[in-house]
Structures are given as C-alpha cells and as structure tokens.
Write an enzyme that holds these catalytic residues in place. Structure first.
Site, PDB file in Angstrom:
ATOM      1  N   ASP A  26      17.866  79.411  53.236  1.00 16.50           N
ATOM      2  CA  ASP A  26      17.691  78.162  53.981  1.00 16.50           C
ATOM      3  C   ASP A  26      18.892  77.862  54.878  1.00 16.50           C
ATOM      4  OD1 ASP A  26      16.141  76.008  54.722  1.00 16.50           O
ATOM      5  OD2 ASP A  26      16.907  74.699  53.140  1.00 16.50           O
ATOM      6  N   ASN A  28      18.771  78.111  58.540  1.00 14.05           N
ATOM      7  CA  ASN A  28      18.766  78.741  59.875  1.00 14.05           C
ATOM      8  C   ASN A  28      18.759  77.703  60.991  1.00 14.05           C
ATOM      9  OD1 ASN A  28      18.552  81.115  58.510  1.00 14.05           O
ATOM     10  ND2 ASN A  28      16.443  81.573  59.147  1.00 14.05           N
ATOM     11  N   HIS A  43      16.970  81.737  63.355  1.00  9.80           N
ATOM     12  CA  HIS A  43      16.109  82.699  62.658  1.00  9.80           C
ATOM     13  C   HIS A  43      16.498  84.136  63.030  1.00  9.80           C
ATOM     14  CE1 HIS A  43      13.887  79.393  61.142  1.00  9.80           C
ATOM     15  NE2 HIS A  43      13.234  79.098  62.255  1.00  9.80           N
ATOM     16  N   SER A  71       7.265  79.978  53.653  1.00 10.19           N
ATOM     17  CA  SER A  71       6.485  79.334  52.596  1.00 10.19           C
ATOM     18  C   SER A  71       5.108  78.909  53.106  1.00 10.19           C
ATOM     19  CB  SER A  71       7.228  78.107  52.062  1.00 10.19           C
ATOM     20  OG  SER A  71       7.162  77.045  52.999  1.00 10.19           O
ATOM     21  N   THR A  72       4.222  78.647  52.186  1.00 11.00           N
ATOM     22  CA  THR A  72       2.904  78.104  52.528  1.00 11.00           C
ATOM     23  C   THR A  72       3.064  76.842  53.377  1.00 11.00           C
ATOM     24  OG1 THR A  72       1.983  78.962  50.472  1.00 11.00           O
ATOM     25  CG2 THR A  72       0.770  77.186  51.532  1.00 11.00           C
ATOM     26  N   GLU A  73       4.030  76.014  52.997  1.00 13.25           N
ATOM     27  CA  GLU A  73       4.261  74.753  53.714  1.00 13.25           C
ATOM     28  C   GLU A  73       4.820  74.989  55.114  1.00 13.25           C
ATOM     29  OE1 GLU A  73       5.120  75.324  50.510  1.00 13.25           O
ATOM     30  OE2 GLU A  73       3.588  74.033  49.607  1.00 13.25           O
ATOM     31  N   TRP A  75       3.721  76.884  57.274  1.00 12.98           N
ATOM     32  CA  TRP A  75       2.614  76.986  58.249  1.00 12.98           C
ATOM     33  C   TRP A  75       2.452  75.672  59.013  1.00 12.98           C
ATOM     34  CZ3 TRP A  75       1.317  81.550  59.647  1.00 12.98           C
ATOM     35  CH2 TRP A  75       1.159  82.608  58.740  1.00 12.98           C
ATOM     36  N   LEU A 137      16.789 100.071  45.397  1.00 13.97           N
ATOM     37  CA  LEU A 137      16.444  98.650  45.420  1.00 13.97           C
ATOM     38  C   LEU A 137      14.986  98.414  45.810  1.00 13.97           C
ATOM     39  CD1 LEU A 137      17.548  95.598  45.557  1.00 13.97           C
ATOM     40  CD2 LEU A 137      17.740  96.003  48.015  1.00 13.97           C
ATOM     41  N   ARG A 200      16.931  72.041  45.491  1.00 13.81           N
ATOM     42  CA  ARG A 200      15.513  72.040  45.145  1.00 13.81           C
ATOM     43  C   ARG A 200      14.961  73.460  45.253  1.00 13.81           C
ATOM     44  NH1 ARG A 200      15.426  68.574  49.932  1.00 13.81           N
ATOM     45  NH2 ARG A 200      15.087  69.876  51.764  1.00 13.81           N
ATOM     46  N   GLU A 213      19.284  81.695  36.205  1.00 13.99           N
ATOM     47  CA  GLU A 213      20.504  80.943  36.490  1.00 13.99           C
ATOM     48  C   GLU A 213      20.461  80.509  37.954  1.00 13.99           C
ATOM     49  OE1 GLU A 213      22.695  80.066  34.246  1.00 13.99           O
ATOM     50  OE2 GLU A 213      21.576  81.142  32.693  1.00 13.99           O
TER      51      GLU A 213
HETATM   52  C1  IPE Z   1      12.326  76.934  51.848  1.00  7.33           C
HETATM   53  O1  IPE Z   1      12.920  76.371  52.957  1.00  7.33           O
HETATM   54  C2  IPE Z   1      11.395  78.030  52.289  1.00  7.33           C
HETATM   55  C3  IPE Z   1      12.058  79.206  52.825  1.00  7.33           C
HETATM   56  C4  IPE Z   1      13.340  79.464  52.777  1.00  7.33           C
HETATM   57  C5  IPE Z   1      11.182  80.179  53.406  1.00  7.33           C
HETATM   58  P1  IPE Z   1      12.330  75.058  53.638  1.00  7.33           P
HETATM   59  O2  IPE Z   1      13.291  74.668  54.688  1.00  7.33           O
HETATM   60  O3  IPE Z   1      10.934  75.274  54.037  1.00  7.33           O
HETATM   61  O4  IPE Z   1      12.357  74.042  52.404  1.00  7.33           O
HETATM   62  P2  IPE Z   1      12.423  72.459  52.388  1.00  7.33           P
HETATM   63  O5  IPE Z   1      11.375  71.963  53.338  1.00  7.33           O
HETATM   64  O6  IPE Z   1      13.799  72.084  52.825  1.00  7.33           O
HETATM   65  O7  IPE Z   1      12.166  72.079  50.967  1.00  7.33           O
HETATM   66  C1  IPE Z   2      15.063  78.779  56.584  1.00  5.95           C
HETATM   67  O1  IPE Z   2      15.718  78.018  57.529  1.00  5.95           O
HETATM   68  C2  IPE Z   2      14.043  79.692  57.200  1.00  5.95           C
HETATM   69  C3  IPE Z   2      12.662  79.274  56.983  1.00  5.95           C
HETATM   70  C4  IPE Z   2      12.263  78.286  56.246  1.00  5.95           C
HETATM   71  C5  IPE Z   2      11.645  80.052  57.649  1.00  5.95           C
HETATM   72  P1  IPE Z   2      15.129  76.647  58.086  1.00  5.95           P
HETATM   73  O2  IPE Z   2      14.350  76.937  59.312  1.00  5.95           O
HETATM   74  O3  IPE Z   2      14.409  75.915  57.021  1.00  5.95           O
HETATM   75  O4  IPE Z   2      16.480  75.921  58.450  1.00  5.95           O
HETATM   76  P2  IPE Z   2      16.846  74.397  58.186  1.00  5.95           P
HETATM   77  O5  IPE Z   2      16.650  74.141  56.727  1.00  5.95           O
HETATM   78  O6  IPE Z   2      15.967  73.572  59.052  1.00  5.95           O
HETATM   79  O7  IPE Z   2      18.286  74.320  58.562  1.00  5.95           O
HETATM   80 MG    MG Z   3      14.996  74.573  55.625  1.00  4.21          MG
END
Ligand code: IPE
Ligand code: IPE
Ligand code: MG
Length: 251
Positions: A26, A28, A43, A71-73, A75, A137, A200, A213
């Site tokens: 997370d 990016n 990204h 993630s599914t969300e 989308w 791996l 989370r 862990e």
């Molecule tokens: C979690 O990151 C999903 C991925 C790293 C692919 P999100 O940015 O989608 O999570 P939330 O929305 O902060 O919980």
């Molecule tokens: C994680 O980075 C990558 C994906 C969820 C695809 P984010 O795009 O969620 O970056 P933030 O959390 O908005 O900084």
């Molecule tokens: Mg994020």
C-alpha cells in the site's frame, strides 16, 4: 566530499526464516502525490519494488511470497486507474517472465479471474505455465482478490458437494475449508507485512492469517526495499509465537 551511507546489515537467523511472507503493498498513490505526480506514477514505481522484493525473498530462500496487487474493492476505483493497473500488471508480467524463470521462481495467481480483462488474464496464465518448473520461490499474486470472495466461493463449492451427497455436513472440518480456498497449495503466512502505515487488513487472507505475525511500516510501497524486508523479518524473529499456549509451553 559526499559520504556513502552504508545501511547496517541486519542479522537474520537463516534457520528460522518465515516460510511464507504475505504483503499488502500500500501507499503507491500517496508516494506519487507527495511528489506532485499522478497516482499512476506510483503504481509504475511499485512494480520496481515488486521486482526488488521478489529478488530479495528469492535470495533469502523464502518459500512463498504473496503480494496483494489488486483487491475486489479496487474495481470500484476510477476506470482510468483500473485500466492503468491492469495494463501495468500485464506488461510487467510479460517483461519479467524470463527473469522469473532464470531465478527459478514459479508464479501463481489467486483471485476472481472472471472479472479480469482477457489479455491480462491470458498473460498471467502464460507466465504461470512458463514458470511452473521453478523449484525456488513461489510468487503468488493476489489480483481481483478478496478474502470474502474466496471464502464465499469455497462455501458455495462445499455446499454443492454436500447437496450432491458427496460430503457429510457433519464431517466438515477446518481442513475442508482450507482445502477449498484459493491458497490450498501453500502454508498459511507466517508474517504479514503492510506498507503505507494503515493498521488494517483490507479483506486480505482473513482465514489464513489466524496466527500470522503482523508488521506494519509507514514506508510507502515504492520506497520499500530489501533492507526493509530484512528489518521486518528480524522483527518477526524476535516474536514468540504461542498459538494459544503459554510462554512456558512453547519454550
Ligand atoms: C489494499 O490497499 C489492497 C491492495 C494493496 C491491493 P487499499 O488501498 O485498497 O486498501 P484500503 O482501501 O486503504 O483499505
Ligand atoms: C496500493 O497503493 C496499490 C493498490 C491498491 C492497487 P494505493 O493505490 O492504494 O496507494 P494509496 O493507499 O492511495 O497511497
Ligand atoms: Mg491504498
């Protein structure tokens, strides 16, 4: 004269490495925004981190590395960002396949493939096939993945088996559930890392992290490097995993 800053080497107990490390990659978007760039630039940089961390995990001799890529969300993000991410995944996989093979890495993908664009899916499947002989791996990409999707899917299949009379509902155990998850081919994560600072799990491996862990770092994913991975592993190695027992019992 500029001095070279040498990062102190982290001492790891190579006999007690986590077999399986899972990472919520997370930060990016925030990494990019902090530099006045488009989220997509974050990204792109995140892909470089995937390469770096895969190499480090491979070098260390980690068995399984599961990366939460989409993630599914996710989308529900703006369509342009979804498209950019799917395109990025497809091109990165294509480009990296030769090095994955060279490094003896095998690729697996977990997630709801039915929602993925056909060309992204095709390239992922080709890479899985082309790297299937890898004995080092196992790199697992969670794409279009969520734990609730996975558990619901498992429940549906188990219910169908029961309705067909092939299994007895009274005989369903946690093994039955685990066998029907997308992760059935690997052990549960020993260590779950989240970059970007949020405490989370965002619908990731809910069943499988029962006794993992947890390690959260504020570092954004594009800045995370091999040293940071070793710091996380060193932290893991200082923990006492009790699995519900007393400290005396596990000593
Ligand atoms: C979690 O990151 C999903 C991925 C790293 C692919 P999100 O940015 O989608 O999570 P939330 O929305 O902060 O919980
Ligand atoms: C994680 O980075 C990558 C994906 C969820 C695809 P984010 O795009 O969620 O970056 P933030 O959390 O908005 O900084
Ligand atoms: Mg994020």
């Amino acid at each position: 004269m500029e001095e070279t800053h040498r990062i102190p080497n982290i001492q790891l107990d190579m006999a007690r490495l986590p077999r399986h490390i899972a990472i919520i990659m997370d930060g990016n978007g925030r990494w990019a925004q902090a530099r006045g760039l488009e989220r997509a630039a974050g990204h792109v940089e995140g892909v470089a981190t995937v390469r770096r961390i895969t190499e480090e995990a491979s070098r260390l001799g980690i068995g399984y590395l599961t990366l939460y890529a989409f993630s599914t969300e996710n989308w529900n993000r703006p369509q342009a960002e979804v498209d950019a991410l799917m395109h990025l995944i497809a091109t990165a996989i294509e480009r990296e396949t030769p090095d994955l093979i060279k490094n003896n890495v095998s690729l697996r993908v977990i997630g709801d493939a039915s929602r993925m664009p056909a060309d992204t899916l095709a390239r992922l499947e080709r890479c899985v096939r082309d790297t299937s002989a890898g004995t080092g791996l196992t790199l697992v990409l969670a794409i279009s993945y969520s734990s609730r999707w996975e558990i619901t899917d498992a429940a549906r299949r188990i219910a169908a088996e029961a309705a067909a009379g092939r299994i007895d509902p009274a005989g369903i155990t946690d093994e039955t559930i685990a066998r029907n998850l997308a992760t059935a081919f690997m052990p549960d994560p020993d260590l779950l890392i989240r970059t970007g600072g949020d405490m989370r799990v965002s619908n990731f491996l809910l069943w499988q992290i029962a006794y993992s862990e947890l390690y959260v770092t504020d570092i954004y994913w594009p800045d995370f490097d091999g040293h940071d991975l070793r710091v996380a592993i060193a932290d893991y190695q200082r923990r006492q995993r009790r699995f519900g027992l007393t400290g005396e019992q596990v000593k």
